[in-house]
Design a protein around this motif. Structure first.
Motif, PDB file in Angstrom:
ATOM      1  N   THR A  63      34.772  82.393  66.040  1.00  0.00           N
ATOM      2  CA  THR A  63      34.988  80.988  65.666  1.00  0.00           C
ATOM      3  C   THR A  63      33.998  80.589  64.582  1.00  0.00           C
ATOM      4  O   THR A  63      34.364  79.944  63.596  1.00  0.00           O
ATOM      5  CB  THR A  63      34.840  80.073  66.890  1.00  0.00           C
ATOM      6  OG1 THR A  63      35.804  80.469  67.872  1.00  0.00           O
ATOM      7  CG2 THR A  63      35.059  78.619  66.521  1.00  0.00           C
ATOM      8  N   THR A 114      39.607  82.581  66.704  1.00  0.00           N
ATOM      9  CA  THR A 114      38.905  81.714  67.651  1.00  0.00           C
ATOM     10  C   THR A 114      38.809  82.359  69.034  1.00  0.00           C
ATOM     11  O   THR A 114      38.715  81.679  70.046  1.00  0.00           O
ATOM     12  CB  THR A 114      39.609  80.344  67.766  1.00  0.00           C
ATOM     13  OG1 THR A 114      40.971  80.555  68.149  1.00  0.00           O
ATOM     14  CG2 THR A 114      39.546  79.573  66.470  1.00  0.00           C
ATOM     15  N   THR A 168      37.970  74.568  69.403  1.00  0.00           N
ATOM     16  CA  THR A 168      37.125  75.450  70.204  1.00  0.00           C
ATOM     17  C   THR A 168      36.267  74.649  71.164  1.00  0.00           C
ATOM     18  O   THR A 168      36.137  75.003  72.339  1.00  0.00           O
ATOM     19  CB  THR A 168      36.237  76.309  69.288  1.00  0.00           C
ATOM     20  OG1 THR A 168      37.085  77.039  68.406  1.00  0.00           O
ATOM     21  CG2 THR A 168      35.404  77.282  70.086  1.00  0.00           C
TER      22      THR A 168
END
Length: 117
Positions: free
Chosen positions: A74, A68, A97
């Protein structure tokens, strides 16, 4: 010893020519030689995705602590999790995120508002 830039070119060319197994092999060597450079890890995970090796791609992302670290990683992590039908973890990855980006934006706005006084 091959030049890393040339090896990257060959990996990208292999992906472009749908030679995914070749890309996996060479990208793995590239990641080792570059000591896990993020762009090279991304190429390797792309090659894994094209060969439907989603768990291996996820393992590489986590191993290099890139799961991430940026929007492209991500997305790749979430895509791998979705392909593995790990829905809860996929949503958690995306939620975390989104929350991180919202917190960063709020902090930037607060700093800008405080700096303008």
């Amino acid at each position: 010893m091959p030049d890393l830039a040339h090896l990257r070119y060959i990996v990208e060319d292999s992906i472009g020519k749908h030679m995914y197994e070749n890309a996996v092999f060479l990208a793995d060597k590239l990641v080792t030689m570059s000591r896990g450079a993020p762009d090279d890890v991304y190429l390797l995970t792309q090659a894994f995705m094209f060969t439907r090796q989603h768990r291996r791609a996820l393992h590489v992302l986590r191993q290099h602590r890139l799961a991430t670290s940026s929007p492209r990683f991500t997305y790749m992590t979430a895509k791998c999790l979705a392909e593995c039908q790990e829905w809860d973890e996929c949503l958690a990855t995306l939620d975390d995120t989104v929350l991180e980006h919202a917190a960063q934006e709020a902090a930037a706005e607060a700093a800008a508002a405080g700096g303008g006084k």
